[in-house]
Scaffold this active site. Structure first.
Site, PDB file in Angstrom:
ATOM      1  N   SER A   8       4.462   4.291   4.668  1.00 33.79           N
ATOM      2  CA  SER A   8       5.124   3.004   4.914  1.00 33.79           C
ATOM      3  C   SER A   8       5.223   2.741   6.405  1.00 33.79           C
ATOM      4  CB  SER A   8       6.525   3.007   4.305  1.00 33.79           C
ATOM      5  OG  SER A   8       7.255   1.905   4.823  1.00 33.79           O
ATOM      6  N   HIS A  33       1.369   1.316   2.967  1.00 39.20           N
ATOM      7  CA  HIS A  33       2.466   0.600   2.309  1.00 39.20           C
ATOM      8  C   HIS A  33       3.137  -0.333   3.317  1.00 39.20           C
ATOM      9  CE1 HIS A  33       5.589   0.275  -0.870  1.00 39.20           C
ATOM     10  NE2 HIS A  33       6.472   0.242   0.113  1.00 39.20           N
ATOM     11  N   ASP A  35       6.128  -3.135   3.843  1.00 40.10           N
ATOM     12  CA  ASP A  35       7.415  -3.592   3.298  1.00 40.10           C
ATOM     13  C   ASP A  35       7.814  -4.919   3.911  1.00 40.10           C
ATOM     14  OD1 ASP A  35       8.461  -1.339   1.606  1.00 40.10           O
ATOM     15  OD2 ASP A  35       8.027  -0.241   3.461  1.00 40.10           O
ATOM     16  N   MET A  37      10.651  -7.780   3.955  1.00 37.57           N
ATOM     17  CA  MET A  37      12.051  -8.014   3.597  1.00 37.57           C
ATOM     18  C   MET A  37      12.505  -9.356   4.167  1.00 37.57           C
ATOM     19  SD  MET A  37      13.585  -4.315   4.552  1.00 37.57           S
ATOM     20  CE  MET A  37      12.743  -2.797   4.062  1.00 37.57           C
ATOM     21  N   HIS A  66       4.714  -4.359  -0.635  1.00 37.41           N
ATOM     22  CA  HIS A  66       5.965  -4.323  -1.419  1.00 37.41           C
ATOM     23  C   HIS A  66       6.851  -5.444  -0.900  1.00 37.41           C
ATOM     24  CE1 HIS A  66       9.973  -1.842  -2.021  1.00 37.41           C
ATOM     25  NE2 HIS A  66       9.907  -2.885  -2.834  1.00 37.41           N
ATOM     26  N   MET A  68      10.193  -7.559  -0.855  1.00 37.01           N
ATOM     27  CA  MET A  68      11.620  -7.577  -1.183  1.00 37.01           C
ATOM     28  C   MET A  68      12.135  -8.947  -0.792  1.00 37.01           C
ATOM     29  SD  MET A  68      12.186  -3.747   0.259  1.00 37.01           S
ATOM     30  CE  MET A  68      10.542  -3.732   0.981  1.00 37.01           C
ATOM     31  N   MET A 137      12.152   2.450  -7.300  1.00 36.08           N
ATOM     32  CA  MET A 137      12.818   2.697  -6.018  1.00 36.08           C
ATOM     33  C   MET A 137      13.717   3.923  -6.173  1.00 36.08           C
ATOM     34  SD  MET A 137      11.665   0.518  -3.873  1.00 36.08           S
ATOM     35  CE  MET A 137      12.738   1.037  -2.517  1.00 36.08           C
ATOM     36  N   ASP A 175       9.309   5.261  -4.090  1.00 35.24           N
ATOM     37  CA  ASP A 175       9.536   4.775  -2.730  1.00 35.24           C
ATOM     38  C   ASP A 175      10.994   4.997  -2.344  1.00 35.24           C
ATOM     39  OD1 ASP A 175       9.518   3.364  -0.346  1.00 35.24           O
ATOM     40  OD2 ASP A 175       9.097   1.406  -1.256  1.00 35.24           O
TER      41      ASP A 175
HETATM   42  C1  DX5 Z   1      12.714   0.642   1.645  1.00 33.79           C
HETATM   43  C2  DX5 Z   1      11.219   0.509   1.684  1.00 33.79           C
HETATM   44  C3  DX5 Z   1      10.497   1.768   1.875  1.00 33.79           C
HETATM   45  C4  DX5 Z   1      10.806   2.504   3.150  1.00 33.79           C
HETATM   46  C5  DX5 Z   1      10.744   3.962   2.800  1.00 33.79           C
HETATM   47  O1  DX5 Z   1      13.276  -0.513   1.152  1.00 33.79           O
HETATM   48  O2  DX5 Z   1      10.769  -0.049   0.463  1.00 33.79           O
HETATM   49  O3  DX5 Z   1       9.109   1.623   1.688  1.00 33.79           O
HETATM   50  O4  DX5 Z   1       9.941   2.240   4.222  1.00 33.79           O
HETATM   51  O5  DX5 Z   1      11.155   4.704   3.885  1.00 33.79           O
HETATM   52  P1  DX5 Z   1      11.469   6.249   3.760  1.00 33.79           P
HETATM   53  O6  DX5 Z   1      10.244   6.929   3.258  1.00 33.79           O
HETATM   54  O7  DX5 Z   1      11.829   6.612   5.184  1.00 33.79           O
HETATM   55  O8  DX5 Z   1      12.638   6.390   2.821  1.00 33.79           O
HETATM   56 ZN    ZN Z   2       8.585  -0.054   0.097  1.00 39.40          ZN
END
Ligand code: DX5
Ligand code: ZN
Length: 217
Positions: A8, A33, A35, A37, A66, A68, A137, A175
């Site tokens: 990620s 990956h 993310d 948000m 991904h 969010m 998650m 994740d």
């Molecule tokens: C959190 C993200 C993850 C995050 C994971 O909401 O979806 O992908 O980057 O980070 P680690 O591996 O540090 O928990």
């Molecule tokens: Zn993620």
């Protein structure tokens, strides 16, 4: 099922994203990956299309995005245009999950659906047959670097049972808080795609950590 590690980039050094992409290109990670948000569905804002396009420019890996965000249906085509190959949306954020699944397919991407740790796995049953991957998650979506929630192991086993029954080709991605301390057990429970942010990018040797995550027994 084949093991895949999806680092990620949320935990990458954004001031030197190009070098981070080169590291990923040289690594055993098959996916990257990403993310996204929105500050509404989750209490944090990460980054959007220009950053995804910058990653696409320098990173040769399969883009596993991904999202969010609320109203995922509004942005499906934009993510496809930015280079996403897999688009994973939150069940909780979608008014009509089946509609989002259809839109993602029509845009030519693989489809993932995900839930936070407080949503019963059973809620996904109606969608399993129509998706390529379920992301469970193992922390609450919103931030990197959180602690893995151990109840996730039971949730993976429950999901694996459902998938064996309804769509054996469906991948299981985990994740949140994934590291070399839990990778082996995650695979043993039935997961095959591990997302890893801080454990990879904060490691002294990120490529070695990716290799380690892939081969943990
Ligand atoms: C959190 C993200 C993850 C995050 C994971 O909401 O979806 O992908 O980057 O980070 P680690 O591996 O540090 O928990
Ligand atoms: Zn993620």
């Amino acid at each position: 099922m084949k093991r895949i590690v999806s680092p990620s980039v949320l935990s990458a050094d954004f001031s030197d994203l190009k070098s981070e992409c080169v590291m990923l290109n040289e690594s055993a990670a098959e996916w990257v990956h990403i993310d996204v948000m929105d500050g509404v569905f989750v209490p944090n804002i990460s980054f959007g299309f220009p950053v995804i396009e910058a990653i696409r420019k320098h990173c040769t890996k399969f883009m596993d995005v991904h999202i969010m965000i609320v109203h995922p249906e509004k942005y499906v085509q934009r993510f496809a245009d930015a280079g996403a190959r897999m688009l994973t949306f939150h069940y909780e954020a979608a008014e009509k999950p089946s509609e989002v699944i259809r839109l993602i397919r029509e845009a030519g991407m693989m489809v993932g659906i995900t839930i936070n740790p407080d949503i019963p796995v059973e809620k996904l049953r109606p969608y399993i047959a129509d998706v390529d991957m379920v992301l469970l998650m193992s922390v609450f979506a919103g931030y990197g670097g959180q602690k893995f929630i151990p109840e996730s192991f039971n949730r993976i086993r429950e999901l694996k049972g459902m998938i064996d029954e309804l769509n054996p080709n469906c991948m299981i991605q985990i994740d949140g808080g994934v590291s070399d301390a839990n990778a082996a057990e995650l695979y043993a429970c039935g997961a095959n795609v591990l997302v890893a942010g801080s454990s990879v990018f904060n490691a002294p040797d990120p490529k070695a950590m990716i290799q380690r995550l892939l081969t943990m027994e």
